[in-house]
Design a protein around this motif. Structure first.
Motif, short mmCIF file in Angstrom:
data_model
loop_
_atom_site.label_atom_id
_atom_site.label_comp_id
_atom_site.label_asym_id
_atom_site.label_seq_id
_atom_site.Cartn_x
_atom_site.Cartn_y
_atom_site.Cartn_z
N LYS A 1 0.83 -1.20 0.00
CA LYS A 1 0.00 0.00 0.00
C LYS A 1 0.87 1.25 0.00
N LYS B 1 4.02 1.59 -1.12
CA LYS B 1 4.69 1.74 -2.42
C LYS B 1 3.71 2.18 -3.50
N ASP B 2 2.49 1.68 -3.44
CA ASP B 2 1.48 2.04 -4.44
C ASP B 2 1.10 3.52 -4.30
N GLU B 3 0.93 3.99 -3.06
CA GLU B 3 0.58 5.40 -2.84
C GLU B 3 1.71 6.32 -3.30
N TYR B 4 2.99 5.89 -3.09
CA TYR B 4 4.11 6.72 -3.51
C TYR B 4 4.18 6.81 -5.03
N MET B 5 3.90 5.69 -5.70
CA MET B 5 3.91 5.69 -7.17
C MET B 5 2.83 6.63 -7.71
N THR B 6 1.65 6.58 -7.10
CA THR B 6 0.55 7.46 -7.52
C THR B 6 0.93 8.93 -7.31
N TYR B 7 1.61 9.21 -6.21
CA TYR B 7 2.05 10.57 -5.92
C TYR B 7 3.02 11.07 -6.99
N GLN C 1 3.31 10.08 -10.04
CA GLN C 1 2.68 10.16 -11.36
C GLN C 1 1.75 11.37 -11.50
N ASN C 2 1.21 11.85 -10.38
CA ASN C 2 0.16 12.87 -10.49
C ASN C 2 0.56 14.25 -9.97
N ASP C 3 1.52 14.29 -9.06
CA ASP C 3 1.89 15.58 -8.48
C ASP C 3 2.94 16.25 -9.36
N LEU D 1 7.55 -1.05 -6.37
CA LEU D 1 6.16 -1.47 -6.32
C LEU D 1 6.01 -2.91 -6.80
#
Length: 436
Positions: A144, A146-152, A154-156, A201
């Protein structure tokens, strides 16, 4: 509803016809005096707020309700409750002395201890299962994160970054040295950062899948036939041991508790009556002529024969659409759920409950005394006084009775004066006076 067309009213209609015929053949009624001469009085049309209701009766009940009986005989050892106590599901209310019961129950107590120990050994022997559960939870949290960091990444578009430049310059001794200058700034994630996050991830996902497989494999072993059989032995022994006790099957109030320590009881003897008194209801039956007017949610008021001065409120919660014939009449069963009662009020279950269901809310209407309504072949009518003292016939249709009044529809208004004729006689209107 022409409920006033009874024998008595019809007789008045016949008397009116006889009087009118007498007028036609020339009798002077105004000068005739008999012992049965009518006595005239007057009344007034009044306004009422009348609701349409249906009355029925049933008995006060609670849901759930239970009469708890002994499953075996013996001597009462402990009584843990008294009437009025509130208990929770699973509470032990009364117990028997184990030695006073059959040998099979005493044996079951020993069997229960053994069965519980065997089951515990089977379950706790899987220390690996407990560790696998911990490992699985850790793997889930890591994935969870690692997944949240990847999303961060990609989007920020405002991620903290730094850029380091290397310079060569002379030093004070005439030689050369490297100088590092770092610049901090914000912007989108770099390709290197995204690649590294993706690799981390993927690794976390693989570790989570491995942890899940390990846990599932060990869990399947815990649910093996040996464990299932051990649980069945515990349940069987527990059921036998439970016959030594009266156990509350639900949360509720103890209504009665029979027995004291030292009493001898037999199988089937009543021990405790208990109910959830916060869920009261009345089940009643209504005629087939009324059932179509009743709807779910109709408000109701309930009074009890056993408790004077108390009015309970509720609403129609169930309607059985299948009727049954009772004493030659078709009846339909309905259930009225009652609202919770505030305060400490004694409400005995089983008492007669008188139910008034409102099927139509109160609405302004007009009413006249029952004695004012007359009836002939043309229907129901009243005599209304005019300003000059004469009276005219006004046709009406009667409906609900409220005390000595009857609700009517017709060309009337509140305050109209009505001409009443007592039962001692009848006086038709005088044709020479415009309708009196």
């Amino acid at each position: 509803m022409n409920f006033l067309k009874d024998k008595k009213i019809r007789n008045w209609g016949i008397a009116a016809v006889v009087v009118i015929v007498a007028v036609l053949v020339g009798f002077n009624l105004t000068s005739t005096k008999t012992a049965n001469a009518a006595v005239e009085t007057e009344a007034t049309v009044v306004a009422l707020d009348v609701a349409e209701t249906i009355e029925a009766s049933g008995s006060l009940e609670a849901q759930p309700f239970a009469s708890l009986t002994w499953k075996t005989g013996g001597i009462v050892e402990e009584v843990n409750v008294k009437p009025g106590d509130f208990v929770k599901a699973g509470d032990i209310l009364l117990t028997l002395q184990p030695a006073s019961t059959s040998a099979s129950i005493a044996s079951a107590q020993a069997d229960l201890i053994t069965a519980q120990k065997n089951l515990e050994d089977l379950l706790t022997s899987g220390t690996d299962l407990a560790q696998a559960s911990i490992d699985l939870k850790d793997a889930e949290e890591e994935f969870k994160s690692k997944d949240e960091y990847m999303t961060y990444l990609q989007n920020d578009k405002n991620i903290p970054l730094s850029d380091t430049q290397v310079y060569v310059q002379k030093n004070q001794r005439g030689g050369y040295e490297y100088v590092y200058k770092t610049r901090d700034y914000r912007g989108p994630a770099t390709e290197a950062m995204l690649t590294e996050a993706a690799d981390n991830l993927a690794l976390a996902k693989g570790q989570l899948e491995d942890a899940q497989r390990a846990y599932d494999r060990l869990k399947a072993g815990a649910d093996s036939q040996d464990v299932i059989a051990a649980r069945a032995k515990v349940d069987a022994a527990q059921a036998t041991v439970n016959t030594l006790s009266i156990i509350a099957p639900f949360d509720g109030e103890v209504l009665s508790a029979d027995g004291q320590a030292g009493d001898v009881v037999n199988t089937g003897d009543l021990s405790v009556n208990m109910a959830d008194m916060s869920h009261l209801y009345v089940e009643t039956q209504v005629d087939e002529s009324d059932i179509a007017n009743i709807k779910l949610g109709n408000q109701a008021q309930v009074t009890l024969d056993a408790v004077s001065g108390v009015t309970l409120t509720g609403q129609v919660a169930a309607i059985n659409p299948v009727g049954e014939v009772i004493s030659g009449l078709v009846k339909y069963t309905i259930r009225v759920d009652l609202d919770q009662v505030d305060g400490d009020i004694f409400l005995p279950l089983g008492t007669t409950a008188n139910v008034v269901i409102t099927v139509k809310e109160a609405a302004a209407t007009i009413a006249v005394p029952i004695a004012a309504i007359k009836n002939d072949t043309q229907g129901e009518y009243v005599w209304v006084f005019q300003a000059d003292g004469s009276s005219v016939r006004v046709d009406v249709i009667s409906s609900s009775i409220v005390g000595d009044l009857v609700v009517v529809t017709g060309d009337l208004k509140e305050g109209d004066r009505l001409r009443l004729i007592a039962d001692g006689g009848f006086q038709a209107p005088n044709p020479m006076q415009g309708g009196e």
